[in-house]
Design a protein around this motif. Structure first.
Motif, mmCIF file in Angstrom:
data_model
loop_
_atom_site.group_PDB
_atom_site.id
_atom_site.type_symbol
_atom_site.label_atom_id
_atom_site.label_comp_id
_atom_site.label_asym_id
_atom_site.label_seq_id
_atom_site.Cartn_x
_atom_site.Cartn_y
_atom_site.Cartn_z
ATOM 1 N N ILE A 22 0.832 -1.217 0.000
ATOM 2 C CA ILE A 22 0.000 0.000 0.000
ATOM 3 C C ILE A 22 0.869 1.272 0.000
ATOM 4 O O ILE A 22 0.700 2.132 -0.862
ATOM 5 C CB ILE A 22 -1.007 -0.020 1.183
ATOM 6 N N SER A 292 -3.562 -5.453 8.624
ATOM 7 C CA SER A 292 -3.851 -6.545 7.700
ATOM 8 C C SER A 292 -3.367 -7.901 8.201
ATOM 9 O O SER A 292 -3.719 -8.937 7.655
ATOM 10 C CB SER A 292 -3.177 -6.263 6.353
ATOM 11 N N TRP A 350 -12.481 -5.766 5.087
ATOM 12 C CA TRP A 350 -11.520 -4.687 4.810
ATOM 13 C C TRP A 350 -12.216 -3.337 4.842
ATOM 14 O O TRP A 350 -13.255 -3.154 4.207
ATOM 15 C CB TRP A 350 -10.911 -4.926 3.427
ATOM 16 N N ALA A 351 -11.647 -2.398 5.574
ATOM 17 C CA ALA A 351 -12.253 -1.068 5.704
ATOM 18 C C ALA A 351 -11.504 -0.043 4.849
ATOM 19 O O ALA A 351 -10.303 -0.183 4.648
ATOM 20 C CB ALA A 351 -12.196 -0.633 7.161
ATOM 21 N N GLN A 353 -9.747 2.547 5.342
ATOM 22 C CA GLN A 353 -9.216 3.128 6.588
ATOM 23 C C GLN A 353 -8.963 4.637 6.518
ATOM 24 O O GLN A 353 -9.337 5.373 7.426
ATOM 25 C CB GLN A 353 -7.923 2.400 6.982
ATOM 26 N N HIS A 368 -3.022 -1.233 16.189
ATOM 27 C CA HIS A 368 -1.984 -2.193 16.546
ATOM 28 C C HIS A 368 -0.593 -1.579 16.349
ATOM 29 O O HIS A 368 0.402 -2.264 16.556
ATOM 30 C CB HIS A 368 -2.135 -3.457 15.701
ATOM 31 N N ASN A 372 2.114 2.093 9.015
ATOM 32 C CA ASN A 372 1.196 2.812 8.126
ATOM 33 C C ASN A 372 0.007 3.348 8.905
ATOM 34 O O ASN A 372 -0.365 4.510 8.778
ATOM 35 C CB ASN A 372 0.708 1.903 7.000
ATOM 36 N N SER A 373 -0.586 2.482 9.712
ATOM 37 C CA SER A 373 -1.750 2.904 10.497
ATOM 38 C C SER A 373 -1.371 4.037 11.437
ATOM 39 O O SER A 373 -2.102 5.019 11.567
ATOM 40 C CB SER A 373 -2.310 1.733 11.302
ATOM 41 N N GLU A 376 -0.998 7.164 9.469
ATOM 42 C CA GLU A 376 -2.312 7.604 8.970
ATOM 43 C C GLU A 376 -3.109 8.254 10.106
ATOM 44 O O GLU A 376 -3.813 9.246 9.899
ATOM 45 C CB GLU A 376 -3.066 6.416 8.356
HETATM 46 N N1 UDP Z 1 -5.837 -1.149 5.946
HETATM 47 C C1 UDP Z 1 -7.025 -0.776 5.353
HETATM 48 N N2 UDP Z 1 -8.167 -1.421 5.737
HETATM 49 C C2 UDP Z 1 -8.187 -2.409 6.669
HETATM 50 C C3 UDP Z 1 -6.965 -2.784 7.263
HETATM 51 C C4 UDP Z 1 -5.811 -2.133 6.889
HETATM 52 O O1 UDP Z 1 -7.056 0.127 4.502
HETATM 53 O O2 UDP Z 1 -9.259 -2.939 6.957
HETATM 54 C C5 UDP Z 1 -4.584 -0.496 5.506
HETATM 55 C C6 UDP Z 1 -4.125 0.598 6.434
HETATM 56 O O3 UDP Z 1 -4.701 1.826 6.060
HETATM 57 C C7 UDP Z 1 -2.615 0.560 6.255
HETATM 58 C C8 UDP Z 1 -2.327 -0.896 5.925
HETATM 59 O O4 UDP Z 1 -3.553 -1.460 5.512
HETATM 60 O O5 UDP Z 1 -2.242 1.383 5.174
HETATM 61 C C9 UDP Z 1 -1.817 -1.693 7.103
HETATM 62 O O6 UDP Z 1 -0.492 -1.395 7.331
HETATM 63 P P1 UDP Z 1 0.112 -1.298 8.789
HETATM 64 O O7 UDP Z 1 1.559 -0.949 8.651
HETATM 65 O O8 UDP Z 1 -0.684 -0.385 9.625
HETATM 66 O O9 UDP Z 1 -0.080 -2.721 9.429
HETATM 67 P P2 UDP Z 1 0.183 -4.248 8.928
HETATM 68 O O10 UDP Z 1 -1.027 -4.635 8.176
HETATM 69 O O11 UDP Z 1 1.423 -4.229 8.087
HETATM 70 O O12 UDP Z 1 0.335 -4.986 10.210
#
Ligand code: UDP
Length: 489
Positions: A22, A292, A350-351, A353, A368, A372-373, A376
């Motif tokens: 992403i 994710s 999946w949301a 986000q 968590h 990325n989260s 964001e």
């Molecule tokens: N994400 C999303 N919808 C969901 C879950 C995750 O859009 O339901 C996106 C979130 O915005 C972020 C990425 O997936 O960009 C997850 O990356 P992150 O580094 O936070 O965590 P990881 O999934 O690698 O543990």
């Protein structure tokens, strides 16, 4: 020298996991918006999604394309189509996945031979790409998908091994030596390859990653200077690494449709989500999502549901479960959805986000602490409840709660690879109230809001990330031209 040659061509090769894919796509769009040609190299499963995400940028005239390489899932004993790291849920599958990922060297080499790009931007989890890029005389930039804070933490743990000097207990805190702030960690919070003497699948990969970084051209960070100035400086000046910060890259998604397009197809329609949020007061909704990868068992989900209900806060909760057709869902208290109707929304799957976080009704984020989260959440200016599970998430938690002071921990103590720790509903309720209600919440919110503004300024023309992105492009251009001059001599 013709003008076509002057258009730099970059290969992006993200790891096959949403947390890498992403931000890499956002980053690719960002470079393309500065006039570079970008090819994203990925496998069939990801390719269709990537193509969809970059469609709009392409119609705007940006030079972006996808080049596909096969992932040898079946060859290593993985199920057909198993091409994403969040699809592997056991140590055995994980080892196979990593073996298959290492086998991508040949097909990537072929593409490099055929297209001769000017630079290879590759995930930290592909350490062999540094040498491969070297064979083609081009720089390899490393993408860590984390903060300067956490990259520096990793490096200090490796250099000084403070966790090895704590004889008594895994819960005893130690201080990270020679660090800008006094940050305490315990052995329990470290990734297993620091604490276990056996090969975890990551032990060797970690060693190779460190070596590859030392010989690669530099690192590109999805972060911005004002967020962690002491650590951006520390990483570059004290640890002596070449690095550029160009984030938050998620901010390149300006329109709602761009925000909905990130990652997978969302399980809820963007309009439906916005309609729900539009009916709420500003800062009145908590968004709960664990990225994710992380999963929780049913009893932990039950505690989350009870904590949310007891807090009496409005919420959007993302759960990786399918909707049951009428049958009882073991992870939800009896009658839960009826009782919270209108007040709480569960998204199964999946949301969208970033669309949710950016809405003014959202006033808090239970995360968590995936990088990325976290970023964001920072860009959206919301305080957070930190609930780290694996990877470097315990380090990011410290940045949020102790350095930035825009969040409170829910109280997780133990690093685990996939399934979260058991936190009781009372602790969840308490943490939710701390970020949503009262003076402490207001103070955190006002700090978070300031950081959110800084994040947005950083990516605007003249901002710190915008400038660093252009400094990096200039650097790559000089490098490419120097190579051309040498070739001509
Ligand atoms: N994400 C999303 N919808 C969901 C879950 C995750 O859009 O339901 C996106 C979130 O915005 C972020 C990425 O997936 O960009 C997850 O990356 P992150 O580094 O936070 O965590 P990881 O999934 O690698 O543990």
């Amino acid at each position: 020298m013709d003008s076509e040659w002057r258009q730099l061509h970059l290969f992006f090769f993200p790891y096959l996991a949403p947390g890498h894919m992403i931000p890499a796509i956002d980053m690719a769009k960002l470079f393309a918006s500065q006039g570079l040609k970008i090819s994203i190299i990925t496998t069939p499963l990801h390719a269709s999604l990537v193509s969809k995400t970059i469609e709009k940028s392409k119609t705007l005239g940006f030079k972006l394309d996808v080049l596909i390489i096969e992932f040898p899932s079946v060859q290593v004993g993985l199920p057909k189509g198993c091409e994403s790291y969040n699809m592997v849920t056991s140590p055995d599958l994980r080892k196979k996945f990593m073996k298959a990922a290492a086998m991508l060297e040949n097909p990537l080499g072929k593409l490099l031979q055929e297209h001769r790009p000017d630079c290879l931007v590759a995930s930290a989890f592909f350490p062999w790409t540094t040498d491969l890029a070297g064979k083609f005389g081009i720089p390899r930039l490393i993408f860590h998908a984390t903060s300067f804070f956490s990259a520096s933490t990793y490096e200090c743990l490796r250099l000084y091994e403070p966790h090895k000097n704590i004889p008594s207990s895994d819960s005893e805190p130690f201080i990270i030596p020679n660090f800008p702030d006094e940050i305490k960690l315990t052995r329990k919070q470290l990734p297993d390859f620091f604490t276990q003497n056996v090969e975890t699948g990551f032990t060797n990969l970690y060693k190779q990653t460190v070596e590859a970084e030392l010989t690669s051209y530099g690192a590109v960070f999805n972060s911005f200077y004002e967020l962690e100035p002491a650590y951006a400086d520390y990483y570059r000046k004290v640890l002596g690494r070449k690095a550029w910060h160009i984030g938050p890259v998620s901010l390149c998604n300006k329109e709602s449709e761009d925000k909905v397009q990130r990652g997978k197809e969302a399980s809820i329609h963007g309009h439906e989500c916005l309609e729900w949020l539009n009916s709420k007061e500003p800062n009145s909704v908590v968004y709960v999502c664990f990225g994710s990868m992380a999963n929780f068992n049913d009893s932990q989900l039950m505690e989350i549901a009870m904590g949310l209900e007891a807090s009496q806060q409005q919420f959007i909760w993302v759960v990786k479960k399918e909707k049951s057709d009428g049958g009882k869902e073991e992870w939800l208290p009896e009658g839960f959805e009826k009782r919270v109707e209108g007040k709480g929304l569960i998204i199964r799957g999946w949301a969208p986000q970033v669309l949710i976080l950016d809405h003014k009704a959202v006033g808090g984020f239970v995360t968590h602490c995936g990088w990325n989260s976290t970023l964001e959440g920072v860009a959206a200016g919301v305080p957070m409840v930190t609930w780290p599970v694996a990877a470097e998430q315990f380090f990011n938690e410290k940045l949020v709660t102790q350095v930035l002071r825009i969040g409170v921990g829910v109280g997780v103590q133990q690093w685990v690879r996939f399934f979260g720790d058991s936190i009781r509903s009372e602790a969840i309720e308490k943490a939710l109230l701390r970020i949503m209600v009262g003076e402490e919440a207001e103070e955190m919110r006002s700090r978070a809001r300031e950081l959110g503004k800084m994040a947005n300024r950083a990516v605007e023309e003249g901002g710190s990330s915008y400038s660093d992105l252009n400094a990096l492009i200039d650097d790559l251009r000089s490098h490419a031209m120097a190579g051309e001059t040498t070739d001509n001599n």
